[in-house]
Design an enzyme around this catalytic site. Structure first.
Site, PDB file in Angstrom:
ATOM      1  N   SER A   4       9.776   8.238   2.541  1.00  0.00           N
ATOM      2  CA  SER A   4       8.787   7.611   3.424  1.00  0.00           C
ATOM      3  C   SER A   4       9.096   6.170   3.767  1.00  0.00           C
ATOM      4  O   SER A   4       8.318   5.527   4.479  1.00  0.00           O
ATOM      5  CB  SER A   4       7.399   7.688   2.787  1.00  0.00           C
ATOM      6  N   TYR A  12       6.427   1.772  -6.086  1.00  0.00           N
ATOM      7  CA  TYR A  12       6.383   3.179  -6.505  1.00  0.00           C
ATOM      8  C   TYR A  12       7.303   4.029  -5.623  1.00  0.00           C
ATOM      9  O   TYR A  12       8.071   4.850  -6.121  1.00  0.00           O
ATOM     10  CB  TYR A  12       4.944   3.697  -6.438  1.00  0.00           C
TER      11      TYR A  12
END
Length: 277
Positions: free
Chosen positions: A153, A168
């Protein structure tokens, strides 16, 4: 090739032996431990909560399950489990441990950022490094590193993914690249490495973050495990349980290699104009 519906009971790639599972207290790690115990594995289960680990021992009284309490967010915890990985004849290592520090970049305290990097980058890297030499010597072994679809992403705009968190996400991307490179290095020695990339899974992770996803469709941890084991049979290095078209992942990796091959020792044309002052 086995029927995918039968993977819970058997599988050519995952033969019983000794498995070490981190993050076995809950979620995907617990689902892996339960599945492997049912398949006849001896287990070393690692987590922070002894009571949860003891529940696994009680659930499978005929299985040989050793619970180990360790904090993989610390150097001492990583060193402790790395020593076990180096000394035991592991058939299977599952690097699943996680930590719920899913916070905006500028709000993430330094100590929590360090803990997150230890759990999701340092621990899987060093535990695999500790286990691999023994597996190479025996000519057999599987390492499964649990990542997530957020690994892909990075290029998404904040409008598309307003709740994505940089640190993360970066740890998951590390796991994918590490697993792909490890697989290529170790496959001549008879080893297999898999990056397991689920999407949103129904575990305790989001609850710990105070996120209510009860209305969001989520995959079960058991289905993630089923996909991982089936993915090994299919020869997948990157297993994405919720992606129907594997050619989408193939396209990503092919584009990466094209960009890598497209480099040259000369400065690219777009950078040759004088820099504006």
């Amino acid at each position: 090739m086995n029927d995918p519906r039968e993977i819970a009971n058997h599988g050519d790639e995952v033969r019983a032996g000794l498995a070490l599972v981190t993050g076995a207290s809950s979620g995907i790690g617990r689902a892996f431990a339960r599945r492997l115990a049912a398949k006849g594995y001896d287990l070393i289960v690692v987590g922070r909560r002894r009571d949860r680990l003891e529940e696994l021992v009680a659930e499978f009284p005929k299985a040989k399950i050793q619970p180990l309490v360790a904090d993989l967010g610390s150097d001492a915890g990583v060193e402790k489990i790395a020593g076990i990985c180096a000394s035991e004849d592991l058939t299977l290592l599952i690097n699943n441990a996680g930590v719920a520090h899913y916070m905006p970049f500028t709000s993430l305290p330094a100590d929590k950022a360090s803990e997150l990097l230890h759990v999701k980058v340092v621990a899987p890297t060093l535990l695999a490094r500790a286990a691999a030499p023994g597996m190479v010597m025996r000519g057999r072994g599987i390492i499964i590193n649990v990542s997530g679809m957020l690994a892909f992403s990075g290029p998404a705009s904040i409008e598309k993914l307003p709740l994505r968190r940089a640190v993360y996400t970066a740890t998951l991307a590390h796991i994918v690249a590490l697993s792909q490179a490890m697989h290529e290095e170790l496959k001549p020695h008879g080893l297999r490495v898999q990056a397991l990339c689920p999407g949103v899974v129904a575990t305790e992770f989001h609850e710990r973050q105070g996120m209510d996803l009860s209305a969001v469709p989520r995959m079960s941890a058991d289905d993630v495990v089923t996909a991982s084991l089936r993915g090994l049979e299919l020869g997948e290095v990157v297993c994405a349980p919720g992606v129907e078209r594997p050619d989408l992942l193939d396209a990503v990796f092919e584009a990466n290699l094209e960009a890598f091959a497209g480099q040259a020792p000369e400065l690219a044309e777009r950078y040759r104009a004088p820099v504006s002052e």
